[in-house]
Design a protein around this motif. Sequence first.
Motif, PDB file in Angstrom:
ATOM      1  N   GLY B 191       0.827  -1.207   0.000  1.00  0.00           N
ATOM      2  CA  GLY B 191       0.000   0.000   0.000  1.00  0.00           C
ATOM      3  C   GLY B 191       0.860   1.256   0.000  1.00  0.00           C
ATOM      4  O   GLY B 191       0.548   2.238  -0.688  1.00  0.00           O
ATOM      5  N   ALA B 192       1.965   1.234   0.753  1.00  0.00           N
ATOM      6  CA  ALA B 192       2.853   2.402   0.805  1.00  0.00           C
ATOM      7  C   ALA B 192       3.458   2.664  -0.568  1.00  0.00           C
ATOM      8  O   ALA B 192       3.668   3.819  -0.966  1.00  0.00           O
ATOM      9  N   CYS B 193       3.738   1.606  -1.310  1.00  0.00           N
ATOM     10  CA  CYS B 193       4.298   1.773  -2.660  1.00  0.00           C
ATOM     11  C   CYS B 193       3.237   2.337  -3.607  1.00  0.00           C
ATOM     12  O   CYS B 193       3.479   3.297  -4.338  1.00  0.00           O
ATOM     13  N   LYS B 194       2.051   1.726  -3.557  1.00  0.00           N
ATOM     14  CA  LYS B 194       0.997   2.135  -4.498  1.00  0.00           C
ATOM     15  C   LYS B 194       0.496   3.542  -4.214  1.00  0.00           C
ATOM     16  O   LYS B 194       0.286   4.335  -5.104  1.00  0.00           O
ATOM     17  N   ASN B 195       0.290   3.840  -2.929  1.00  0.00           N
ATOM     18  CA  ASN B 195      -0.380   5.093  -2.579  1.00  0.00           C
ATOM     19  C   ASN B 195       0.566   6.255  -2.312  1.00  0.00           C
ATOM     20  O   ASN B 195       0.188   7.397  -2.457  1.00  0.00           O
ATOM     21  N   ARG B 196       1.793   5.929  -1.861  1.00  0.00           N
ATOM     22  CA  ARG B 196       2.714   7.018  -1.526  1.00  0.00           C
ATOM     23  C   ARG B 196       3.891   7.095  -2.476  1.00  0.00           C
ATOM     24  O   ARG B 196       4.780   7.933  -2.303  1.00  0.00           O
ATOM     25  N   GLY B 197       3.932   6.175  -3.435  1.00  0.00           N
ATOM     26  CA  GLY B 197       5.028   6.212  -4.412  1.00  0.00           C
ATOM     27  C   GLY B 197       6.359   5.755  -3.852  1.00  0.00           C
ATOM     28  O   GLY B 197       7.409   6.037  -4.424  1.00  0.00           O
ATOM     29  N   MET B 198       6.322   5.059  -2.698  1.00  0.00           N
ATOM     30  CA  MET B 198       7.592   4.556  -2.144  1.00  0.00           C
ATOM     31  C   MET B 198       8.090   3.396  -2.989  1.00  0.00           C
ATOM     32  O   MET B 198       7.323   2.756  -3.707  1.00  0.00           O
ATOM     33  N   THR B 199       9.369   3.137  -2.876  1.00  0.00           N
ATOM     34  CA  THR B 199       9.948   1.959  -3.521  1.00  0.00           C
ATOM     35  C   THR B 199      10.340   1.007  -2.409  1.00  0.00           C
ATOM     36  O   THR B 199      10.922   1.433  -1.406  1.00  0.00           O
ATOM     37  N   ALA B 200       9.994  -0.262  -2.556  1.00  0.00           N
ATOM     38  CA  ALA B 200      10.370  -1.223  -1.520  1.00  0.00           C
ATOM     39  C   ALA B 200      11.121  -2.394  -2.139  1.00  0.00           C
ATOM     40  O   ALA B 200      10.759  -2.884  -3.204  1.00  0.00           O
ATOM     41  N   VAL B 201      12.176  -2.799  -1.456  1.00  0.00           N
ATOM     42  CA  VAL B 201      12.884  -4.026  -1.830  1.00  0.00           C
ATOM     43  C   VAL B 201      12.777  -4.945  -0.620  1.00  0.00           C
ATOM     44  O   VAL B 201      13.242  -4.608   0.469  1.00  0.00           O
ATOM     45  N   VAL B 202      12.109  -6.061  -0.821  1.00  0.00           N
ATOM     46  CA  VAL B 202      11.842  -6.978   0.284  1.00  0.00           C
ATOM     47  C   VAL B 202      12.559  -8.294   0.021  1.00  0.00           C
ATOM     48  O   VAL B 202      12.358  -8.921  -1.021  1.00  0.00           O
ATOM     49  N   VAL B 203      13.391  -8.677   0.948  1.00  0.00           N
ATOM     50  CA  VAL B 203      14.132  -9.925   0.836  1.00  0.00           C
ATOM     51  C   VAL B 203      13.371 -11.003   1.595  1.00  0.00           C
ATOM     52  O   VAL B 203      12.963 -10.782   2.731  1.00  0.00           O
TER      53      VAL B 203
END
Lengths: 216, 244
Positions: B191-203
């Motif tokens: 949700g943070a990526c979709k709504n706030r434009g954040m980029t996440a890299v999850v291992v």
Amino acid sequence: MSVRHAMLALLSEGPSYGLQLREEFEARTGDVWPLNVGQVYTTLQRLERDGLVVSEGDEDSPQKAFRITEEGMRELDAWLRTPPDLSSPPRDELVMKILIALRVPGANVSEVIQSHRRYLVELMQQWTRIKEDADPADLSLGLAVDAELFRLDAVVRWLDAADGRIKRAAADAVLADMRPADPGPADPDLGSTGLAKTGPLPRMSLSTSRKVRTRR
Amino acid sequence: MSNTPILELRAVSKSYGRGDAEVHALREVSLTTGAGEMVAVMGPSGSGKSTLLTIAGTLEDPTTGDVLVGGQPLAGMSRHGKARLRRQTIGYVFQDFNLLPGLTAAENVSLPLELDGLSARKARLAGLRALDGLGLGERSGHYPDQLSGGERQRVAIARAMVGERRLLLADEPSGALDSANGEAVMRLLHGACKNRGMTAVVVTHDAQLASWADRVVFLRDGRITDQTGPVPGPESLLVTESDK
């Protein structure tokens, strides 16, 4: 999935028409399992023949309602309590492909595993997207999607475990080759089947291990 | 939202030790992630997942190759400059939460902002807003040991997202949680990526968690060996009107 018992379950809530039953079935299973009309009516006819449902209304009318009988209720109750047959593993196409890839000359088993892993994860991404967008109140869809995700996850875990096991077997084979030569008995299985050995897995054989009975 | 990639790894290699004892943790890894994208990195233990994350997070330097965060190359950046970049741009989420036990949830979240020079009052307000956004407004005065595992991880996510951070790096973020809380954490990150434009890299090594990502990258023996394609819509899996 037993359509026969799903129909009985829906009719346990009250009489219904064939088309209604199909719509209800799809809604209750989160629109995950499609059902065609022919399948519904064939199932209802068989249930009627077995005395588990009775039809009401005009015999020739397409708008024939069906009602569950007492025997149908007993059958439904017994089915809900009967565990599915999980005692013998299914004859899984993916398992067979990996086992066969081990024997095909030049096949890169790790790449074969990865191509299946990627496909499965892509499928899981689709299911997760459906879950993310679903109405939290839609319990049927949530449960159906979770069932698919857990099922696919189990297959990915098996692929991961297979990948690790094959890698360890290959490493052990390399180590064995580095030890002083031990003539040992010839491997009759590889000789008799004529299947080639795959890379550094010289002693891997399907038939040297105990047989596992599978079901279709 | 600019088109500049938020994180870019160009032919990054990392090795430890020398001679016979040399271990190659990463080999020629290239990865570009844009704004609003969530990428999962999957691979077995020892495949280089955590090394990739520490290098992307500027905590370690690559042996060879380039790392750019928000278009800025890290090569040649001072230690101080990297520390500032970490505070302002990069948020971390760890499996074991890494919250400071003597601080409340609100204090844990506002701490990075205070360290970056924001006034205590403004930092606290931003921290409370971040907690509120994750449904933890009423728990802001609680200490970590008064929170459940799921709540602690949500505090850690709030801390990672507070301020103007654009890159969120997560190492097995729901590894210690049950499946419902794990799902809640991944839902928040996506949700943070979709709504706030954040980029996440999850291992992660967990396919269910990875399936929340827009793209899954497979790492093996320090190399990216494969990745998933674009995710199709639900039509292919669900019953539609045309099927009836």
